[in-house]
Motif scaffolding. Structure first.
Motif, PDB file in Angstrom:
ATOM      1  N   ILE A  65     -13.657   0.199  12.011  1.00 51.43           N
ATOM      2  CA  ILE A  65     -14.462  -1.007  11.786  1.00 51.43           C
ATOM      3  C   ILE A  65     -14.745  -1.192  10.301  1.00 51.43           C
ATOM      4  O   ILE A  65     -14.636  -2.301   9.762  1.00 51.43           O
ATOM      5  CB  ILE A  65     -15.772  -0.935  12.593  1.00 51.43           C
ATOM      6  N   LEU A  66     -15.116  -0.098   9.638  1.00 50.60           N
ATOM      7  CA  LEU A  66     -15.409  -0.209   8.200  1.00 50.60           C
ATOM      8  C   LEU A  66     -14.163  -0.648   7.431  1.00 50.60           C
ATOM      9  O   LEU A  66     -14.244  -1.464   6.512  1.00 50.60           O
ATOM     10  CB  LEU A  66     -15.931   1.121   7.657  1.00 50.60           C
ATOM     11  N   LEU A  67     -13.004  -0.119   7.819  1.00 53.58           N
ATOM     12  CA  LEU A  67     -11.762  -0.518   7.143  1.00 53.58           C
ATOM     13  C   LEU A  67     -11.464  -2.000   7.395  1.00 53.58           C
ATOM     14  O   LEU A  67     -11.220  -2.767   6.471  1.00 53.58           O
ATOM     15  CB  LEU A  67     -10.584   0.325   7.643  1.00 53.58           C
ATOM     16  N   ALA A  68     -11.511  -2.402   8.676  1.00 55.01           N
ATOM     17  CA  ALA A  68     -11.076  -3.756   9.035  1.00 55.01           C
ATOM     18  C   ALA A  68     -12.055  -4.819   8.545  1.00 55.01           C
ATOM     19  O   ALA A  68     -11.638  -5.894   8.142  1.00 55.01           O
ATOM     20  CB  ALA A  68     -10.900  -3.859  10.548  1.00 55.01           C
ATOM     21  N   SER A  69     -13.370  -4.521   8.580  1.00 59.14           N
ATOM     22  CA  SER A  69     -14.333  -5.578   8.272  1.00 59.14           C
ATOM     23  C   SER A  69     -14.865  -5.512   6.857  1.00 59.14           C
ATOM     24  O   SER A  69     -15.468  -6.476   6.390  1.00 59.14           O
ATOM     25  CB  SER A  69     -15.529  -5.516   9.220  1.00 59.14           C
ATOM     26  N   VAL A  70     -14.743  -4.381   6.204  1.00 57.98           N
ATOM     27  CA  VAL A  70     -15.308  -4.270   4.861  1.00 57.98           C
ATOM     28  C   VAL A  70     -14.209  -4.028   3.821  1.00 57.98           C
ATOM     29  O   VAL A  70     -14.030  -4.824   2.896  1.00 57.98           O
ATOM     30  CB  VAL A  70     -16.366  -3.144   4.811  1.00 57.98           C
ATOM     31  N   ALA A  71     -13.437  -2.969   4.004  1.00 63.15           N
ATOM     32  CA  ALA A  71     -12.442  -2.622   2.978  1.00 63.15           C
ATOM     33  C   ALA A  71     -11.352  -3.685   2.867  1.00 63.15           C
ATOM     34  O   ALA A  71     -11.016  -4.130   1.767  1.00 63.15           O
ATOM     35  CB  ALA A  71     -11.831  -1.262   3.295  1.00 63.15           C
ATOM     36  N   VAL A  72     -10.802  -4.128   4.017  1.00 61.02           N
ATOM     37  CA  VAL A  72      -9.690  -5.085   3.974  1.00 61.02           C
ATOM     38  C   VAL A  72     -10.111  -6.441   3.379  1.00 61.02           C
ATOM     39  O   VAL A  72      -9.430  -6.946   2.486  1.00 61.02           O
ATOM     40  CB  VAL A  72      -9.036  -5.236   5.365  1.00 61.02           C
ATOM     41  N   ALA A 115       1.528  -8.409   1.338  1.00 62.30           N
ATOM     42  CA  ALA A 115       0.465  -7.678   2.030  1.00 62.30           C
ATOM     43  C   ALA A 115      -0.656  -8.636   2.423  1.00 62.30           C
ATOM     44  O   ALA A 115      -1.141  -8.616   3.563  1.00 62.30           O
ATOM     45  CB  ALA A 115      -0.073  -6.550   1.148  1.00 62.30           C
ATOM     46  N   VAL A 116      -1.082  -9.493   1.487  1.00 60.41           N
ATOM     47  CA  VAL A 116      -2.179 -10.412   1.779  1.00 60.41           C
ATOM     48  C   VAL A 116      -1.769 -11.403   2.871  1.00 60.41           C
ATOM     49  O   VAL A 116      -2.530 -11.704   3.784  1.00 60.41           O
ATOM     50  CB  VAL A 116      -2.615 -11.168   0.502  1.00 60.41           C
ATOM     51  N   GLU A 117      -0.537 -11.900   2.791  1.00 58.85           N
ATOM     52  CA  GLU A 117      -0.050 -12.838   3.800  1.00 58.85           C
ATOM     53  C   GLU A 117      -0.035 -12.191   5.180  1.00 58.85           C
ATOM     54  O   GLU A 117      -0.388 -12.811   6.170  1.00 58.85           O
ATOM     55  CB  GLU A 117       1.384 -13.268   3.442  1.00 58.85           C
ATOM     56  N   PHE A 118       0.374 -10.926   5.224  1.00 55.20           N
ATOM     57  CA  PHE A 118       0.480 -10.257   6.514  1.00 55.20           C
ATOM     58  C   PHE A 118      -0.895  -9.882   7.064  1.00 55.20           C
ATOM     59  O   PHE A 118      -1.209 -10.122   8.226  1.00 55.20           O
ATOM     60  CB  PHE A 118       1.354  -8.998   6.386  1.00 55.20           C
ATOM     61  N   VAL A 119      -1.728  -9.316   6.208  1.00 52.89           N
ATOM     62  CA  VAL A 119      -3.008  -8.766   6.675  1.00 52.89           C
ATOM     63  C   VAL A 119      -4.043  -9.856   6.922  1.00 52.89           C
ATOM     64  O   VAL A 119      -4.884  -9.728   7.802  1.00 52.89           O
ATOM     65  CB  VAL A 119      -3.517  -7.731   5.643  1.00 52.89           C
TER      66      VAL A 119
END
Lengths: 200, 224
Positions: free
Chosen positions: B97-104, B136-140
């Motif tokens: 969750i921290l990766l997906a909602s904060v780091a990314v 990367a930005v387009e994909f993520v």
């Protein structure tokens, strides 16, 4: 094209590198690896069938339950529409966004693709506004998020599996099938061939 | 050096890849508007980027989920929710969750800003690195929406009336809007600029379209 006319050129939409078109040859951009021409993915019957089957799966996925949860003596079902409309009150606007991203836009893209491709496969003249329709199908591509929703389901499941018994309903498998078909549709579509066919 | 439609004094269509003489305004094959380089694109990139950053603030301050189990009600922001999971021992999910909602999301803001700045001011960086970052930005970008979907699924599923319920909080809206604005920012970016910034200074791509096309023609003799 007469034998003496210069070869047709194609410019990579991602990076602008320019190439001569060799009839019947596969072409990918050497600089950014964008797929430019794929002769095997000619606009054909396979593409149309995949699109029609996807449309049928969307209808099925809307009507059947998606996930079923059991706790104590209570059972609760969620259809895709329930999920999309989970936000009410002031968050209704968010419901509309979710509904669009997981259902309406994928369905609209399929409808546009079938509208454009069907006459070409049946060797008829393109329908009116076919160019604009395919332009919109392409523009909406990043906004069609069916595959993200399916992974979201798996994540949600792992979160509540500890407190309740959760099972996938038939719509989950239909939607998962839809995601695979949408992926196949993308691979079966050579955009260069389609635009060339619409040009005539 | 790779030959481009621009270096050949032509313009390529970004929708259907057709090549036309440089003065052409509209693609006859697909009907799209043609620009050799879209000089308005960076303004739009920054506009959506700013809105995305602004929407990301309430997404972290407001509660994301309102959970009620029996009489015990709680409201959690994204970070509070993750920390709670951490204290309950679900380290793996908390990290996801921290990766997906904060780091990314923060990495996305940083990468888009870096791309726009390096292209705008021709800062030192290679086109390879820029291209990889853009991909990367387009994909993520789209995948950040998964958080909003998970909240929606949980809310529609966990409805045991008196016993337990999960309601989406207002942060879900802020987060969704932030993801959409960030996607619009990345989609506004004219990716062809990624490779131009490696060209010598006289081919500066961001000046007026007709002027710099003329400059390209003067400076670049026909190649290949």
């Amino acid at each position: 094209m007469t034998p003496n006319s210069p070869p047709e050129q194609i410019a990579c939409p991602t990076c602008d590198a320019i190439y001569d078109v060799q009839p019947g040859a596969r072409l990918s951009c050497e600089r950014c690896h964008t797929r430019l021409i794929d002769p095997e993915a000619r606009v054909g019957l396979r593409l149309l069938l995949v699109s029609l089957l996807s449309a049928a799966l969307i209808f099925g996925a809307v009507t059947y339950p998606f996930l079923t949860i059991k706790r104590f003596w209570m059972t609760s079902d969620a259809t895709i529409i329930d999920t999309a409309l989970a936000f009410d009150g002031p968050l209704l606007f968010l419901s509309i966004i979710v509904l669009a991203l997981i259902l309406l836009l994928p369905a609209l893209r399929l409808a546009l693709t079938i509208y454009v491709v069907a006459p070409l496969v049946l060797k008829l003249r393109p329908l009116p506004l076919a160019k604009g329709a395919f332009g919109w199908a392409e523009r909406l591509r990043p906004w069609s998020m069916a595959e993200i929703f399916i992974i979201g389901c798996v994540v949600a499941l792992t979160k509540i599996i500890a407190m309740a018994e959760v099972t996938f309903g038939p719509a989950f498998y239909m939607f998962a099938g839809l995601v695979i078909l949408l992926w196949a549709q993308d691979k079966l579509l050579c955009r260069y061939s389609l635009w060339k066919a619409l040009e005539k | 050096m790779t030959r481009t439609a621009r270096s050949d004094g032509k313009v390529g269509c970004r929708r259907c890849a057709a090549v036309w003489p440089k003065e052409t305004l509209r693609c006859t094959r697909c009907g799209a508007r043609l620009t050799s380089r879209d000089r308005h694109s960076l303004t739009l990139v920054w506009f959506w980027w700013l809105l995305g950053v602004l929407a990301y603030v309430p997404a972290n301050i407001w509660p994301m989920l309102e959970t009620r189990v029996l009489l015990d009600a709680s409201e959690d922001t994204i970070i509070e929710g993750a920390l709670k999971l951490l204290t309950h021992g679900s380290v793996g999910i908390a990290i996801i969750i921290l990766l997906a909602s904060v780091a990314v999301p923060i990495a996305k803001f940083a990468i888009i800003a870096w791309l726009a700045l390096t292209v705008q001011y021709r800062l030192p960086s290679g086109s390879k690195a820029r291209h990889r970052a853009f991909e990367a930005v387009e994909f993520v970008g789209r995948w950040s929406m998964i958080d909003v979907f998970v909240v929606a699924i949980l809310a529609s599923l966990v409805q045991f009336s008196v016993l337990a319920s999960v309601k989406p909080g207002p942060a879900a809206f802020g987060f969704a809007i932030s993801v959409i604005f960030t996607m619009l920012s990345a989609l506004s970016f004219d990716s062809r600029l990624i490779w131009d910034a490696d060209l010598p200074e006289e081919d500066v791509p961001l000046a007026g379209q007709s002027d710099d096309l003329a400059a390209v023609q003067k400076s670049a003799p026909p190649q290949g």
